[in-house]
Design a protein around this motif. Structure first.
Motif, PDB file in Angstrom:
ATOM      1  N   TYR A 100      13.011 -23.364 -21.499  1.00 17.45           N
ATOM      2  CA  TYR A 100      13.751 -23.816 -20.311  1.00 17.45           C
ATOM      3  C   TYR A 100      14.350 -22.687 -19.446  1.00 17.45           C
ATOM      4  CZ  TYR A 100      13.690 -27.859 -23.409  1.00 17.45           C
ATOM      5  OH  TYR A 100      13.311 -28.826 -24.286  1.00 17.45           O
ATOM      6  N   PRO A 101      13.631 -21.621 -19.211  1.00 17.90           N
ATOM      7  CA  PRO A 101      14.235 -20.559 -18.366  1.00 17.90           C
ATOM      8  C   PRO A 101      14.575 -21.055 -16.956  1.00 17.90           C
ATOM      9  CG  PRO A 101      11.888 -20.153 -18.682  1.00 17.90           C
ATOM     10  CD  PRO A 101      12.238 -21.303 -19.555  1.00 17.90           C
ATOM     11  N   LYS A 102      13.743 -21.989 -16.433  1.00 20.18           N
ATOM     12  CA  LYS A 102      13.984 -22.467 -15.067  1.00 20.18           C
ATOM     13  C   LYS A 102      15.303 -23.216 -14.968  1.00 20.18           C
ATOM     14  CE  LYS A 102       9.304 -22.748 -13.370  1.00 20.18           C
ATOM     15  NZ  LYS A 102       8.187 -23.633 -13.033  1.00 20.18           N
ATOM     16  N   TYR A 103      15.587 -24.012 -15.991  1.00 19.91           N
ATOM     17  CA  TYR A 103      16.819 -24.806 -15.954  1.00 19.91           C
ATOM     18  C   TYR A 103      18.054 -23.915 -16.018  1.00 19.91           C
ATOM     19  CZ  TYR A 103      13.661 -28.683 -16.605  1.00 19.91           C
ATOM     20  OH  TYR A 103      12.639 -29.575 -16.429  1.00 19.91           O
ATOM     21  N   PHE A 104      17.957 -22.864 -16.848  1.00 20.36           N
ATOM     22  CA  PHE A 104      19.101 -21.942 -16.939  1.00 20.36           C
ATOM     23  C   PHE A 104      19.290 -21.201 -15.616  1.00 20.36           C
ATOM     24  CE2 PHE A 104      18.726 -22.685 -21.477  1.00 20.36           C
ATOM     25  CZ  PHE A 104      20.038 -22.689 -21.857  1.00 20.36           C
ATOM     26  N   GLY A 105      18.153 -20.862 -15.028  1.00 19.72           N
ATOM     27  CA  GLY A 105      18.215 -20.178 -13.734  1.00 19.72           C
ATOM     28  C   GLY A 105      18.868 -21.051 -12.674  1.00 19.72           C
ATOM     29  N   LEU A 106      18.554 -22.323 -12.752  1.00 19.42           N
ATOM     30  CA  LEU A 106      19.083 -23.287 -11.784  1.00 19.42           C
ATOM     31  C   LEU A 106      20.607 -23.366 -11.843  1.00 19.42           C
ATOM     32  CD1 LEU A 106      17.629 -25.154  -9.781  1.00 19.42           C
ATOM     33  CD2 LEU A 106      17.945 -27.013 -11.420  1.00 19.42           C
ATOM     34  N   VAL A 107      21.129 -23.269 -13.066  1.00 17.68           N
ATOM     35  CA  VAL A 107      22.593 -23.349 -13.255  1.00 17.68           C
ATOM     36  C   VAL A 107      23.296 -22.257 -12.435  1.00 17.68           C
ATOM     37  CG1 VAL A 107      24.441 -23.033 -14.968  1.00 17.68           C
ATOM     38  CG2 VAL A 107      22.440 -24.417 -15.530  1.00 17.68           C
ATOM     39  N   PHE A 108      22.682 -21.059 -12.444  1.00 16.79           N
ATOM     40  CA  PHE A 108      23.308 -19.950 -11.707  1.00 16.79           C
ATOM     41  C   PHE A 108      23.119 -20.063 -10.190  1.00 16.79           C
ATOM     42  CE2 PHE A 108      23.026 -18.263 -15.958  1.00 16.79           C
ATOM     43  CZ  PHE A 108      24.226 -17.584 -16.084  1.00 16.79           C
ATOM     44  N   LEU A 109      22.175 -20.916  -9.808  1.00 14.14           N
ATOM     45  CA  LEU A 109      21.954 -21.075  -8.360  1.00 14.14           C
ATOM     46  C   LEU A 109      22.843 -22.166  -7.749  1.00 14.14           C
ATOM     47  CD1 LEU A 109      18.070 -20.755  -8.199  1.00 14.14           C
ATOM     48  CD2 LEU A 109      19.731 -19.118  -7.330  1.00 14.14           C
ATOM     49  N   ILE A 110      23.444 -22.980  -8.607  1.00 18.21           N
ATOM     50  CA  ILE A 110      24.282 -24.092  -8.105  1.00 18.21           C
ATOM     51  C   ILE A 110      25.409 -23.608  -7.173  1.00 18.21           C
ATOM     52  CG2 ILE A 110      25.935 -25.918  -8.799  1.00 18.21           C
ATOM     53  CD1 ILE A 110      24.014 -26.483 -11.165  1.00 18.21           C
TER      54      ILE A 110
END
Lengths: 291, 454
Positions: A100-110
């Motif tokens: 799930y690297p994309k999901y973790f990345g998304l958290v930082f983009l919020i």
């Protein structure tokens, strides 16, 4: 020049596509910027008399302008490297994640998607006298205070800046990381290279152009923290949080356009020079890297 | 090499030109002063020398007026003026009618942008604008010359003390009130009747002195549910600060002295009063007997209640500061844009707004500065209060009382609203227990110093 542009239709298209944006840039930025120079060399905004560099001289003697300049430089000196290091670490961690690297990345983009006013409201209630942070401290019997208006105000703002911008830089670094050929790491592994060696000699080297881009973007974004500071502390923040944009905003409200225009020119020079140097260095380094 | 040399030379020439501008500016300023000075009669000038006379401009063109809120009398006046002079067009731009209209701060930003682009209206109606800063930046025209040249402006026709209430120490007038609004403080009859020997002190008009009397009335009464004054602690502190404003803030000299013991003790004193329920807001007005030792009211109502024996109020007086100055509210005043291309025509409209025709309009919701308008206002307000109150108040005495109050006005409260906003914000935090009095004073000192010297 004209011949060169029209020689090839493919060359004309980019120019045409740029035309709208360039016209907008000229109309809303370049022309007002040039016109504002007039204000910086007159003594009064209305019926002003030419006063040469008097406004610039006064600005460089004005304790509030100098304080704003000092705080802006201090803020940038701390927040830019910190932001870059943290976003690189986050990017490396997420890049190497198996699941799930994309999901973790998304958290930082919020945070990027949250409007400044909303995030400022959140942080205001977090760092305030009766805020969440002080409630957390009180559970350890530590007396809190209003962090925003204290000597730690700058640290608070650096944290907010990093929270808001780490995701953006992380995305840039991740893009840079994904462009590094995986074979290089495989060859290094065969040769028995360690993590640090691989980082220093492969990752860091190939991330150099990205790092320059991140540096420029963080540099420019660091000026945008004013929105949050302004919403949280208002027109007259504590001394440690007074940045150049406060000075300019207050000059606008006071109708002191000569000082405002002078400050704009000084700030533009302060931004343009380092950015130009950075671009120049980046181009040189990229060239060396490709050679 | 040659090109570089040329560039350096060009840069040097530019720098020399710019730097020499500083010197030129001084010369130009001196020339400006001299040219301005030529319009001002010097001490040596004899009376035989030609006097400047007011010449009415050609009544043709367009005038624009900026207002924060719609004002009925302004719209009516614009219409009447256009009927009177068909070649003149008066456009009233009301900020609150524009899309996306917001607070007074937004209006200020909107107006600043217009001023910056040279598109601001010819006449600007003041609504919490930073008058001092606008005047300092040359946004407003000095109206003293216009006033002195206008033959209609006499004591016989106008309350000249009100018209010239915003006069600075240097004699400039940037604002002209189009109506007079001021606050009045009176005492409770029921509590006064219990005291003796206070008559001489009751004539004092200073807010702090009046409140000292009110405190005595509260502490010496045998009556229950007795409070000091019907206002909250922030407002009460505001009035006390205004009373001694010159001790704390000197707007003209741009000096601040809020970080002093006087200010800190003032805040602590108000807090103590608040803690002792001096301003109790939880009064059940319909089911309990209560007394407020002092009442702060607006001019026309206060005058009626002062004369109405059944109101239970007496010794009402317009609030004065500790130096005896009685100020008119600056938010009912107008200014002339110094960048206006139609100053003389705009002045004609300003004069019209102050004329009998406009000042007698029922939509002038306050005491008119024009004497005929004032009489009309007295009539209107008298009828209104007489209808809704059963007391026997004579119209003449009502008019006389209001006139005597009008004649006391000698100042205009031009202190920037931004300063009061700062004061109220920080004092509010203190009264809510969010910061100490010392911190409040220190923060205010810093903020206001910054406001003045940025």
């Amino acid at each position: 020049m004209k011949k060169m542009i029209f020689r090839n239709r493919n060359q004309l298209l980019p120019w045409l596509m740029l035309l709208g944006s360039f016209a907008g840039f000229c109309l809303f930025y370049l022309v007002p910027f040039v016109v504002s120079f007039f204000y910086s060399v007159v003594d009064h905004p209305i019926h002003g008399a030419f006063c040469g560099l008097q406004n610039y001289k006064e600005l460089l003697r004005n304790p509030y302008f100098l304080r704003g300049l000092k705080n802006t430089v201090a803020f940038m000196a701390v927040s830019i490297p910190l932001n870059m290091v943290l976003s690189l670490i986050v990017a490396l961690v997420i890049h190497n994640m198996k699941r799930y690297p994309k999901y973790f990345g998304l958290v930082f983009l919020i945070p990027l998607a949250i409007p400044s006013a909303t995030s400022a409201f959140f942080w205001e209630s977090f760092w305030g006298l009766h805020g969440t942070f002080n409630k957390f401290l009180s559970s350890y019997h530590i007396n809190g205070f209003d962090w925003r208006n204290s000597e730690y105000g700058m640290i608070v703002m650096i944290i907010i800046f990093i929270w808001k911008n780490v995701g953006y830089n992380m995305a840039l670094y991740m893009s840079g990381l994904s462009s590094i050929p995986k074979q290089y790491y495989a060859y290094a592994d065969v040769e028995g290279a360690g993590i640090w060696w691989k980082f220093r000699n492969i990752t860091w080297v190939y991330l150099t152009p990205t790092t320059f881009l991140v540096l420029i973007m963080t540099f420019v974004n660091s000026f945008k923290i004013f929105k949050e500071i302004y919403i949280i502390t208002g027109e007259f923040p504590p001394e440690g949080l007074y940045v150049l944009q406060h000075y300019m905003n207050n000059m606008f409200l006071s109708l002191n356009y000569p000082k405002l225009a002078g400050a704009v020119y000084i700030l533009t020079i302060a931004i343009a020079l380092p950015v130009a140097c950075l671009f120049r260095s980046e181009r040189k380094l990229s060239k060396d890297l490709h050679d | 090499m040659k090109t570089n040399g040329r560039k350096v030379l060009a840069l040097f020439v530019c720098m020399v030109c710019l730097l020499s501008g500083c010197g030129n500016a001084q010369t130009q300023n001196e020339e400006d002063l001299q040219s301005k000075g030529s319009n001002i009669p010097s001490l040596n000038e004899t009376t035989e020398q030609k006097k400047e006379e007011y010449v009415q401009p050609e009544m043709k063109g367009e005038i624009t007026v900026s207002a924060f809120m719609e004002q009925e009398f302004l719209t009516a006046a614009a219409r009447q003026f256009m009927d009177l002079y068909p070649d003149v067009k008066v456009t009233v731009n009301v900020y609150h009618e524009t899309s996306g209209a917001g607070s007074v701060e937004d209006y200020q930003t909107y107006l600043n942008t217009k001023i910056m682009t040279g598109k601001a209206e010819d006449i600007i109606l003041n609504s919490f604008l930073p008058v001092e800063k606008y005047s300092e930046m040359g946004v407003f025209e000095d109206l003293s010359r216009y006033i002195s040249l206008t033959p209609e402006f006499t004591e016989e026709n106008y309350f000249m003390n009100v018209l010239q209430s915003a006069k600075t120490k240097n004699g400039e007038i940037y604002l002209i009130p189009y109506m007079a609004k001021f606050n009045v403080v009176g005492f409770c009859d029921a509590l006064l009747s219990e005291q003796t020997g206070m008559e001489s002190r009751l004539q004092s008009a200073g807010f702090a002195e009046r409140m000292d009397i009110a405190k005595e009335l509260v502490s010496n009464t045998s009556k229950k549910n007795t409070f000091l004054i019907m206002m909250n602690e922030v407002q009460f502190a505001d009035y006390l600060i205004e009373d001694k404003l010159s001790d704390f803030i000197d707007v003209e000299k741009k000096s601040v002295n809020l970080n002093a013991d006087t200010y800190i003790s003032l805040l602590k004193e108000v807090k103590e009063l608040s803690d002792n329920h001096a301003f109790d807001a939880d009064v059940d007005f319909y089911n309990m007997e209560y007394y407020y030792a002092a009442t702060c009211d607006y001019d026309v109502q206060a005058a009626f209640y002062e004369l109405d024996e059944q109101s239970g109020l007496s010794y009402s007086m317009p609030i004065a500061d500790s130096e005896g100055n009685v100020a008119v509210n600056a938010n009912y005043s107008m200014a002339l844009n110094s960048a206006s291309h139609n100053k003389d025509l705009a002045w004609e409209f300003m004069k019209y707004l102050l004329s009998e025709e406009v000042q007698t309009l029922p939509s002038v919701h306050g005491l008119a500065v024009n004497r005929k308008g004032f009489d009309a206002a007295v009539e209107r307000y008298y009828n209104f209060y007489a209808e809704s109150n059963s007391g026997s108040v004579e119209k003449e005495e009502y008019g006389e009382l209001l006139q005597s109050w009008m004649e006391q006005l000698n100042d205009c409260d031009t202190v920037d609203s931004a300063l009061w906003t700062l004061i109220e914000e920080e004092n509010g935090k203190f009264f809510e227990g969010k910061q100490t009095a010392e911190d409040t004073a220190s923060v205010l000192q810093r903020k206001i110093e910054q406001y003045f010297h940025e």
